[in-house]
Design an enzyme around this catalytic site. Structure first.
Site, PDB file in Angstrom:
ATOM      1  N   HIS A 183       0.892  -1.234  -0.218  1.00  0.00           N
ATOM      2  CA  HIS A 183       0.072   0.060  -0.039  1.00  0.00           C
ATOM      3  C   HIS A 183       0.997   1.218   0.125  1.00  0.00           C
ATOM      4  O   HIS A 183       2.181   1.232   0.518  1.00  0.00           O
ATOM      5  CB  HIS A 183      -0.977   0.079   1.143  1.00  0.00           C
ATOM      6  CG  HIS A 183      -1.974  -0.943   1.270  1.00  0.00           C
ATOM      7  ND1 HIS A 183      -3.094  -1.027   1.997  1.00  0.00           N
ATOM      8  CD2 HIS A 183      -2.186  -1.854   0.399  1.00  0.00           C
ATOM      9  CE1 HIS A 183      -4.035  -1.855   1.948  1.00  0.00           C
ATOM     10  NE2 HIS A 183      -3.375  -2.660   0.872  1.00  0.00           N
ATOM     11  N   GLU A 195       0.924   3.576   1.948  1.00  0.00           N
ATOM     12  CA  GLU A 195       1.584   4.357   3.184  1.00  0.00           C
ATOM     13  C   GLU A 195       2.715   3.406   3.804  1.00  0.00           C
ATOM     14  O   GLU A 195       3.581   3.937   4.427  1.00  0.00           O
ATOM     15  CB  GLU A 195       0.481   4.066   4.232  1.00  0.00           C
ATOM     16  CG  GLU A 195      -0.785   4.925   3.943  1.00  0.00           C
ATOM     17  CD  GLU A 195      -1.914   3.899   3.482  1.00  0.00           C
ATOM     18  OE1 GLU A 195      -1.625   3.597   2.188  1.00  0.00           O
ATOM     19  OE2 GLU A 195      -3.118   4.185   3.781  1.00  0.00           O
ATOM     20  N   CYS A 224      -6.199   1.961   6.010  1.00  0.00           N
ATOM     21  CA  CYS A 224      -6.733   0.683   6.100  1.00  0.00           C
ATOM     22  C   CYS A 224      -6.256   0.207   7.597  1.00  0.00           C
ATOM     23  O   CYS A 224      -5.271   0.665   8.202  1.00  0.00           O
ATOM     24  CB  CYS A 224      -6.442  -0.367   5.160  1.00  0.00           C
ATOM     25  SG  CYS A 224      -4.818  -1.060   4.947  1.00  0.00           S
ATOM     26  N   CYS A 238      -2.217  -0.665   7.526  1.00  0.00           N
ATOM     27  CA  CYS A 238      -1.550   0.813   7.483  1.00  0.00           C
ATOM     28  C   CYS A 238      -1.636   1.479   8.794  1.00  0.00           C
ATOM     29  O   CYS A 238      -0.750   1.933   9.025  1.00  0.00           O
ATOM     30  CB  CYS A 238      -2.043   1.645   6.304  1.00  0.00           C
ATOM     31  SG  CYS A 238      -1.456   0.598   4.626  1.00  0.00           S
TER      32      CYS A 238
END
Length: 161
Positions: free
Chosen positions: A64, A66, A94, A97
């Site tokens: 992801h 992040e 999410c 993260c």
């Protein structure tokens, strides 16, 4: 707690400037066929690390935006703790993260669009505000939220066509 920046506040102008850069990173993800999410870690006016979604192209479910930004920032400073840093991301983090942000001791999390399905900064669940955890970053939501949301909606609309 999720709060929005006050209008005409110097801090909010910086938040908008950095979020625009995160939107540019999200465009890179989209160009690669990924969900358009971009993120960066900033400390004292300097970008320490940045990333964009790459789980499909990297065959890595943890890739992801992040996580990529946190990894790059930690390598940049030679420490997994990002004390005092702000993480900017175009979509509410999410659970995975958000957990990484807590472990990295990120001081502030600034996000654009809310995520009603998986947002872990108070929308679906609140990992960043969980009192049982030992670190609680300040959370600012909705910075350029419409632009960030529009980018995501356009992406998914085009995929469905």
């Amino acid at each position: 707690m999720v709060t929005g920046p006050a209008p005409n506040d110097a801090l909010s102008r910086d938040d908008e400037r950095w979020m625009r850069h995160a939107l540019d990173l999200a465009a890179r993800a989209e160009a690669e066929g990924e969900v358009p999410v971009g993120a960066m870690v900033v400390l004292e006016g300097r970008v320490l690390g940045e990333g964009w979604n790459r789980p499909i192209t990297s065959c890595d479910p943890t890739a992801h935006a992040e996580i990529s930004a946190i990894r790059a920032a930690a390598i940049h400073i030679g420490n997994y703790r990002l004390t005092g840093a702000t993480l900017y991301v175009t979509l509410e983090p999410c659970p995975m993260c958000a957990g990484a942000m807590v472990h990295a001791r990120v001081a502030r999390v600034v996000y654009g669009a809310r995520d009603p399905l998986a947002g872990a900064a108070g929308t679906a669940i609140d990992i960043l505000g969980a009192r049982s955890l030992n670190h609680h970053p300040q959370v600012v939501g909705g910075v350029l939220g419409e632009e960030c949301g529009d980018s995501l909606r356009a992406f998914f609309r085009a995929r469905r066509s």
